[in-house]
Design a protein around this motif. Structure first.
Motif, PDB file in Angstrom:
ATOM      1  N   ARG A   1      15.458  35.280  11.171  1.00 44.69           N
ATOM      2  CA  ARG A   1      16.572  35.929  11.868  1.00 44.69           C
ATOM      3  C   ARG A   1      16.108  37.274  12.394  1.00 44.69           C
ATOM      4  O   ARG A   1      15.226  37.915  11.802  1.00 44.69           O
ATOM      5  N   LEU A   2      16.699  37.709  13.499  1.00 42.19           N
ATOM      6  CA  LEU A   2      16.417  39.042  14.009  1.00 42.19           C
ATOM      7  C   LEU A   2      17.152  40.077  13.171  1.00 42.19           C
ATOM      8  O   LEU A   2      18.240  39.814  12.645  1.00 42.19           O
ATOM      9  N   ASP A   3      16.562  41.243  13.052  1.00 41.58           N
ATOM     10  CA  ASP A   3      17.168  42.346  12.309  1.00 41.58           C
ATOM     11  C   ASP A   3      17.735  43.337  13.312  1.00 41.58           C
ATOM     12  O   ASP A   3      17.002  44.141  13.898  1.00 41.58           O
ATOM     13  N   ASN A   4      19.038  43.251  13.548  1.00 40.17           N
ATOM     14  CA  ASN A   4      19.703  44.129  14.494  1.00 40.17           C
ATOM     15  C   ASN A   4      20.763  44.970  13.801  1.00 40.17           C
ATOM     16  O   ASN A   4      21.312  44.580  12.766  1.00 40.17           O
ATOM     17  N   ILE A   5      21.044  46.108  14.390  1.00 40.85           N
ATOM     18  CA  ILE A   5      22.134  46.954  13.921  1.00 40.85           C
ATOM     19  C   ILE A   5      23.103  47.155  15.078  1.00 40.85           C
ATOM     20  O   ILE A   5      22.765  46.893  16.238  1.00 40.85           O
ATOM     21  N   ALA A   6      24.320  47.583  14.761  1.00 42.62           N
ATOM     22  CA  ALA A   6      25.345  47.633  15.796  1.00 42.62           C
ATOM     23  C   ALA A   6      26.255  48.844  15.626  1.00 42.62           C
ATOM     24  O   ALA A   6      26.538  49.281  14.505  1.00 42.62           O
ATOM     25  N   PHE A   7      26.700  49.363  16.749  1.00 42.84           N
ATOM     26  CA  PHE A   7      27.743  50.387  16.783  1.00 42.84           C
ATOM     27  C   PHE A   7      29.088  49.674  16.884  1.00 42.84           C
ATOM     28  O   PHE A   7      29.322  48.910  17.820  1.00 42.84           O
TER      29      PHE A   7
END
Length: 324
Positions: free
Chosen positions: A157-163
């Protein structure tokens, strides 16, 4: 590594206030964790998950060390923290559910093994690997250069963060200038905090206002702050933000970026003790479930379609070491 937060009784509290009564939002992140055939009725957080199961792939299973094949079980470590939709307890307070459990189960099925889960604290996941108590950890572990010295990785899985901001904000975050002077919350000691601090410093160097950073350690605290307008946005793991957006219907994701920061895409991986002989089998199993469609079905189930990978990579470039 993206933050893992403990949310004591958070799901019960959200259910009591009606926040889990229906799905909200649109696009791939709104296709949430209802069982097949029930996605229009809301999110299923009950113990009966109708979990997607896989079938043994002889080619992948053949890559396992003989001792593991003979044992017939895959000992999997998982974080005991409650972090929807990755891993949390169902309404019976006993059954562990979530995307990480579903992916780990599919991997075990594909290898012809029975999954044996044990929930421990975050640091004890690595203690368990070091002592060979666990064959694998599938618990939102990010590949880093430092960890690669002791562990092998097969990405899934991709490791993304979000606002995450209030619904209808009309705001988009793509670069540091977009958050100059804004009040943004984050959890301390995380990559999100490091990235936000870097962006704030970049704003100051460019003559813009710094980011007004505030800290929350519990999801329920930042939820309330968003609802009341005390913060402009919260920066956290993309899966948690997507889950909250779709279940509560009162917020929206206004920007996403790699959990690594900079130009490197962070990646989440099945983790095993280095040179244990298991990583090739994990990568083959992950590739198999990608190809047969069960992987995509699990990600859709939990609203994580945007974090899918096309192929499992063994020990790819990881987050760089932090300078002391």
């Amino acid at each position: 590594m993206s933050v893992r937060r403990t949310i004591p009784l958070a799901l019960a509290a959200l259910t009591a206030t009606g926040l889990l009564s229906a799905c909200g939002g649109s696009g791939p992140d709104a296709d949430l964790a209802a069982p097949r055939g029930e996605r229009d009725t809301g999110v299923n957080i009950g113990p009966d998950q109708d979990r997607i199961r896989g079938k043994k792939d002889p080619a992948a299973a053949g890559l396992l060390p003989e001792a593991v094949r003979e044992r017939g079980t895959l000992r999997i470590g998982a974080s005991a923290d409650a972090s929807p939709p990755l891993g949390f307890y169902a309404t019976d307070d006993r059954t562990r559910i979530g995307s990480e459990i579903d992916i780990a189960t599919l991997v075990a099925d594909t290898l012809g093994l029975k999954p044996r889960f044990e929930e421990v604290s975050w640091e004890n996941l690595f203690v368990g690997l070091d002592s060979s108590k666990f064959d694998a950890v599938l618990s939102n572990v990010t590949v880093t250069e430092e960890r690669k010295e002791k562990y092998d990785f097969a990405t899934y899985r991709l490791d993304n963060i979000a606002f995450e901001a209030g619904k209808g904000s009309g705001w988009k975050v793509k670069e540091p200038a977009d958050v100059a002077g804004k009040k943004i919350s984050v959890s301390s000691g995380t990559n999100q905090e490091r990235i936000l601090l870097d962006w704030s410093e970049e704003n100051v160097r460019a003559g813009r206002e710094p980011v007004d950073i505030t800290y929350f350690q519990k999801d329920t605290d930042y939820y309330l702050a968003l609802q009341s307008g005390r913060i402009d946005a919260h920066l956290g793991p993309s899966p948690t933000a997507a889950y909250h957006v779709a279940t509560a219907g009162r917020s929206e994701i206004v920007g996403r970026l790699s959990g690594a920061g900079g130009g490197l895409q962070g990646k989440i991986a099945a983790t095993t003790k280095k040179d244990s002989g298991l990583v090739k089998a994990y990568a083959a199993a992950i590739d198999h479930i990608i190809q047969d469609g069960s992987y995509a079905e699990v990600l859709r189930r939990w609203g994580l379609g945007s974090e899918a990978v096309q192929k499992s990579e063994i020990n790819p470039p990881g987050l760089p070491r932090t300078e002391n």
